[in-house]
Design a protein around this motif. Structure first.
Motif, mmCIF file in Angstrom:
data_model
loop_
_atom_site.group_PDB
_atom_site.id
_atom_site.type_symbol
_atom_site.label_atom_id
_atom_site.label_comp_id
_atom_site.label_asym_id
_atom_site.label_seq_id
_atom_site.Cartn_x
_atom_site.Cartn_y
_atom_site.Cartn_z
ATOM 1 N N ILE A 53 -2.494 -2.627 10.926
ATOM 2 C CA ILE A 53 -1.218 -2.954 10.155
ATOM 3 C C ILE A 53 -0.544 -1.425 9.843
ATOM 4 O O ILE A 53 0.890 -1.592 10.148
ATOM 5 C CB ILE A 53 -1.560 -3.629 8.914
ATOM 6 C CG1 ILE A 53 -2.024 -4.855 9.008
ATOM 7 C CG2 ILE A 53 -0.292 -3.839 8.130
ATOM 8 C CD1 ILE A 53 -2.762 -5.688 7.778
ATOM 9 N N ALA A 54 -1.090 -0.651 9.491
ATOM 10 C CA ALA A 54 -0.500 0.672 9.230
ATOM 11 C C ALA A 54 -1.554 1.929 9.129
ATOM 12 O O ALA A 54 -2.607 1.689 8.795
ATOM 13 C CB ALA A 54 0.065 0.451 7.785
ATOM 14 N N VAL A 112 4.024 0.413 2.254
ATOM 15 C CA VAL A 112 3.892 -0.632 3.430
ATOM 16 C C VAL A 112 3.343 -2.048 3.097
ATOM 17 O O VAL A 112 2.562 -1.992 2.028
ATOM 18 C CB VAL A 112 2.362 0.034 4.267
ATOM 19 C CG1 VAL A 112 2.216 -0.874 5.517
ATOM 20 C CG2 VAL A 112 2.893 1.550 4.851
ATOM 21 N N LEU A 113 4.091 -3.017 3.462
ATOM 22 C CA LEU A 113 3.716 -4.407 3.010
ATOM 23 C C LEU A 113 2.502 -4.936 3.772
ATOM 24 O O LEU A 113 2.185 -4.793 4.969
ATOM 25 C CB LEU A 113 4.978 -5.308 3.495
ATOM 26 C CG LEU A 113 4.732 -6.620 3.345
ATOM 27 C CD1 LEU A 113 4.730 -6.763 1.888
ATOM 28 C CD2 LEU A 113 5.761 -7.534 3.754
ATOM 29 N N LEU A 114 1.608 -5.409 2.854
ATOM 30 C CA LEU A 114 0.299 -5.811 3.358
ATOM 31 C C LEU A 114 0.430 -7.233 3.400
ATOM 32 O O LEU A 114 -0.372 -8.010 4.167
ATOM 33 C CB LEU A 114 -0.924 -5.304 2.510
ATOM 34 C CG LEU A 114 -1.053 -3.811 2.353
ATOM 35 C CD1 LEU A 114 -2.406 -3.585 1.583
ATOM 36 C CD2 LEU A 114 -1.207 -3.169 3.650
ATOM 37 N N ASP A 164 10.698 11.094 13.694
ATOM 38 C CA ASP A 164 10.366 10.534 12.549
ATOM 39 C C ASP A 164 8.762 10.393 12.652
ATOM 40 O O ASP A 164 7.988 9.928 13.432
ATOM 41 C CB ASP A 164 10.828 8.830 12.361
ATOM 42 C CG ASP A 164 10.420 8.229 11.116
ATOM 43 O OD1 ASP A 164 11.109 7.235 10.799
ATOM 44 O OD2 ASP A 164 9.621 8.711 10.370
ATOM 45 N N PRO A 165 7.909 11.123 11.720
ATOM 46 C CA PRO A 165 6.689 11.194 11.510
ATOM 47 C C PRO A 165 5.993 10.030 11.513
ATOM 48 O O PRO A 165 4.835 9.776 11.748
ATOM 49 C CB PRO A 165 6.441 12.276 10.418
ATOM 50 C CG PRO A 165 7.503 12.039 9.681
ATOM 51 C CD PRO A 165 8.708 11.821 10.537
ATOM 52 N N ARG A 166 6.647 8.935 11.020
ATOM 53 C CA ARG A 166 6.071 7.503 10.751
ATOM 54 C C ARG A 166 5.707 6.985 11.999
ATOM 55 O O ARG A 166 4.692 6.060 12.153
ATOM 56 C CB ARG A 166 6.739 6.690 10.035
ATOM 57 C CG ARG A 166 7.060 7.173 8.221
ATOM 58 C CD ARG A 166 8.113 6.186 7.818
ATOM 59 N NE ARG A 166 9.439 6.165 8.283
ATOM 60 C CZ ARG A 166 10.398 5.487 8.113
ATOM 61 N NH1 ARG A 166 10.224 4.819 6.988
ATOM 62 N NH2 ARG A 166 11.400 5.676 8.680
ATOM 63 N N ALA A 172 0.849 -1.263 0.023
ATOM 64 C CA ALA A 172 -0.067 -0.106 0.002
ATOM 65 C C ALA A 172 0.926 1.306 -0.010
ATOM 66 O O ALA A 172 2.065 1.215 0.457
ATOM 67 C CB ALA A 172 -0.914 0.194 1.230
ATOM 68 N N VAL A 173 0.329 2.167 -0.646
ATOM 69 C CA VAL A 173 1.299 3.537 -0.848
ATOM 70 C C VAL A 173 0.087 4.702 -0.393
ATOM 71 O O VAL A 173 -0.831 4.786 -1.229
ATOM 72 C CB VAL A 173 1.923 3.623 -2.254
ATOM 73 C CG1 VAL A 173 2.389 5.028 -2.218
ATOM 74 C CG2 VAL A 173 2.840 2.538 -2.386
ATOM 75 N N GLY A 174 0.553 5.459 0.291
ATOM 76 C CA GLY A 174 -0.020 6.799 0.421
ATOM 77 C C GLY A 174 -0.085 7.859 -0.586
ATOM 78 O O GLY A 174 1.099 8.237 -1.106
#
Length: 359
Positions: free
Chosen positions: A105-106, A115-117, A345-347, A47-49
């Motif tokens: 998950i994320a 992000v790995l799903l 780190d904002p993540r 998945a990518v934002g």
């Protein structure tokens, strides 16, 4: 485009290819040895934002996302090809939850972060992999590993600095249209806004903040009245709430104080952390109140509402008082953005953490 903020999807990574058992057979080489290659890796699902998306409608109708399997190994030392990965682009602010375990998950908060799903299965080993000095003709091979399968829930919570809160027809859509680049539907009937609208407010050349307007909230929303209170989820990442109040209702029997108290009550029923966020009072539609009666009506409202926080007197239609309010909002939001978190780190930042107590 229809606004969709919830979806359920199935993702399946590809299986790894099987290893091959093969021996080299050529003229004058009766004992050429093993040459079976390994299988290829199965495709994974990521998945990518994407900051250019603002709805999950693509996942409302496309619910199954399956990567290909890796190729099987072959003789002559040929390894199987790995399958291509699948990349699902989702709007920023999407929360991805595993339905089977309930674990998050994320949360897609950083643009273009992958992000790995579901992880693709590794390829199996061919007999070439088992060759040793004591086992020169191995007949072992292994099958490919299966890929991961998951059922996921996608929930979108828009990323905004400021959220507008109020009854239907309080003037929220007119306000966001007056101060930002948003152009929502505006009409003289309740529930004109049916989905959240985002607008960027430009204070200067390189100074701006994002405002979110959600459908109107009415008393009893927690029991399903009106459009309910599910749209309040889109205010959970904001730094500041603007409580917009209609100071000139069409019916003289309507008490704006009672309506404002009902909104606050519904906010507290939905989420205590959302209730505790900084909240400012915006008294709107003062252009419809006689000039000689404005000061008295505002003081009476603030006294009976028992409000001690910031109060802004505006008219979204004529934009009276809006510039002063925008400048104050920007100063408040910029201070919060300049706060250095413990983890830079904002993540790994907690988007639900309150940086300042409610006034």
């Amino acid at each position: 485009m229809k606004f969709v903020d919830e979806a359920t999807i199935d993702v399946a990574a590809g299986n790894g290819g099987n290893g091959c058992m093969s021996f080299r057979r050529e003229k004058f080489l009766p004992f050429g040895g093993p040459n079976g290659g390994d299988g290829g890796r199965g495709g994974s699902v990521f998945a990518v934002g994407d900051r250019n998306l603002n709805t999950l409608i693509d996942f409302r109708y496309a619910r199954r996302h399956e990567a290909r399997n890796g190729e099987n190994g072959r003789g002559s030392d040929q390894y199987g090809a790995a399958a291509d990965d699948i990349v699902l682009r989702m709007p920023m602010g999407t929360i991805i939850t595993d339905l089977d375990t309930g674990n998050v998950i994320a949360e897609l908060l950083v643009p273009d972060e992958k992000v790995l799903l579901a992880k693709g299965g590794d390829g199996g080993f061919g007999n070439l992999h088992f060759k040793t000095s004591t086992n020169r003709a191995p007949r072992q091979k292994t099958p490919g590993w299966p890929g991961e399968h998951r059922k996921l829930k996608l929930e979108l919570r828009v990323l905004a600095d400021v959220g507008l809160l109020g009854l239907p027809n309080a003037g929220k859509s007119t306000l966001i249209a007056a101060i930002s680049n948003a152009r929502p539907k505006i009409a003289d009937y309740p529930f004109t806004t049916l989905h959240p609208n985002l607008g960027v407010v430009r204070v200067a050349a390189e100074q701006s903040f994002v405002v979110a307007d959600i459908p109107g909230l009415i008393e009893g929303a927690s029991e399903g009245a009106g459009l309910g209170h599910l749209f309040l989820r889109h205010l959970q990442r904001t730094h500041l709430l603007l409580h917009v109040v209609d100071m000139a209702p069409f019916d003289d029997s309507i008490d704006p104080v009672a309506q404002a108290r009902g909104i606050v009550s519904e906010l507290k029923k939905y989420d205590q952390s959302l209730y505790d966020k900084p909240r400012w009072l915006v008294l709107n539609k003062l252009d419809m109140v006689p000039i000689e009666d404005r000061e008295r009506r505002v003081k009476d409202f603030v006294k009976r509402f028992k409000w001690k926080g910031p109060v802004f007197q505006i008219s979204a239609l004529t934009r009276e008082g809006c510039e002063h309010m925008v400048q104050a909002i920007y100063q408040h939001v910029s201070k919060l953005k300049n706060v250095v978190p413990d983890d830079p780190d904002p993540r790994f930042a907690d988007p639900h953490r309150d940086l300042e107590q409610s006034p």
